[in-house]
Design an enzyme around this catalytic site. Sequence first.
Site, PDB file in Angstrom:
ATOM      1  N   ASP A 172      54.493 -19.821  36.294  1.00 29.12           N
ATOM      2  CA  ASP A 172      53.227 -20.119  35.749  1.00 29.12           C
ATOM      3  C   ASP A 172      52.808 -21.492  35.328  1.00 29.12           C
ATOM      4  OD1 ASP A 172      52.402 -17.377  36.035  1.00 29.12           O
ATOM      5  OD2 ASP A 172      52.962 -16.827  34.090  1.00 29.12           O
ATOM      6  N   HIS A 230      49.226 -18.144  40.514  1.00 27.80           N
ATOM      7  CA  HIS A 230      50.436 -18.265  41.449  1.00 27.80           C
ATOM      8  C   HIS A 230      50.128 -19.146  42.774  1.00 27.80           C
ATOM      9  CE1 HIS A 230      51.066 -14.105  39.205  1.00 27.80           C
ATOM     10  NE2 HIS A 230      51.394 -15.363  38.542  1.00 27.80           N
ATOM     11  N   HIS A 281      59.502 -16.558  36.031  1.00 27.45           N
ATOM     12  CA  HIS A 281      58.318 -16.434  36.199  1.00 27.45           C
ATOM     13  C   HIS A 281      57.298 -17.208  35.435  1.00 27.45           C
ATOM     14  CE1 HIS A 281      54.651 -14.944  38.030  1.00 27.45           C
ATOM     15  NE2 HIS A 281      53.825 -14.989  36.816  1.00 27.45           N
ATOM     16  N   HIS A 286      50.018 -19.546  29.566  1.00 31.74           N
ATOM     17  CA  HIS A 286      48.899 -20.489  30.044  1.00 31.74           C
ATOM     18  C   HIS A 286      48.044 -21.339  29.392  1.00 31.74           C
ATOM     19  CE1 HIS A 286      49.610 -18.428  33.880  1.00 31.74           C
ATOM     20  NE2 HIS A 286      49.494 -17.220  33.421  1.00 31.74           N
TER      21      HIS A 286
END
Length: 305
Positions: free
Chosen positions: A242, A79, A238, A265
């Site tokens: 990421d 973040h 969100h 990720h």
Amino acid sequence: MIKQRTLKRIVQATGVGLHTGKKVTLTLRPAPANTGVIYRRTDLNPPVDFPADAKSVRDTMLCTCLVNEHDVRISTVEHLNAALAGLGIDNIVIEVNAPEIPIMDGSAAPFVYLLLDAGIDELNCAKKFVRIKETVRVEDGDKWAEFKPYNGFSLDFTIDFNHPAIDSSNQRYAMNFSADAFMRQISRARTFGFMRDIEYLQSRGLCLGGSFDCAIVVDDYRVLNEDGLRFEDEFVRHKMLDAIGDLFMCGHNIIGAFTAYKSGHALNNKLLQAVLAKQEAWEYVTFQDDAELPLAFKAPSAVLA
């Protein structure tokens, strides 16, 4: 000349570590041109540096880590890395007196405020961008992510969560990136998790900092946070946050179009590594004239005020 950016002054904040639940002090320091993004653990003697590097990234169930050749790691960098990407910070030293960056509220917004409080300084050295020249795509089962050439930075992200709290119309988000758009539309979107997963992890001594203060928490039917969501589509926003952080692990803002379906990720990092490994797929570029710079990277008044 479009110049590299760093901070005007040192700033500090405290927060809680997602893994340990303990207080963490975070210090952000200006750095000279061509330093890059360096994460530093000062709880080790001597301190250990972790330069942002796509090849050093490890994805765990809880977070993204940077790992060095001695298998020492620093956790929960994603973040803060997104905030650096959002504001186009090229050179910075990030110190923590713990094995992890504090989770704050589970979004990038506290880091954005901290960076803006430090002030953004321009260095007398050309900023290098990574420009995508050829389409590169990676897949994992039905999940995929790709980059295509584009004179700017666009993102188009789709999730596929079958959950009553997530309306089917709120599973895709697309935007043309800019620092303003990042701050307004993306930076405040929080990470999320199931109550049962958090309880299970905490029963095993993990995720001890996990709480309603740093995540959207859901059960099988609804969002459990008293204040609800910050955006109707906060979940997919969100995931885009990421991705912005993951793709900045090369230390440079990227000029290209990013599209992803059910990516996370690990797949975002796989795409970044695939691009960098294919020499003909990308190039470094600098800009002598503001007029040549893609709109995505024009400095907003809030950043260089």
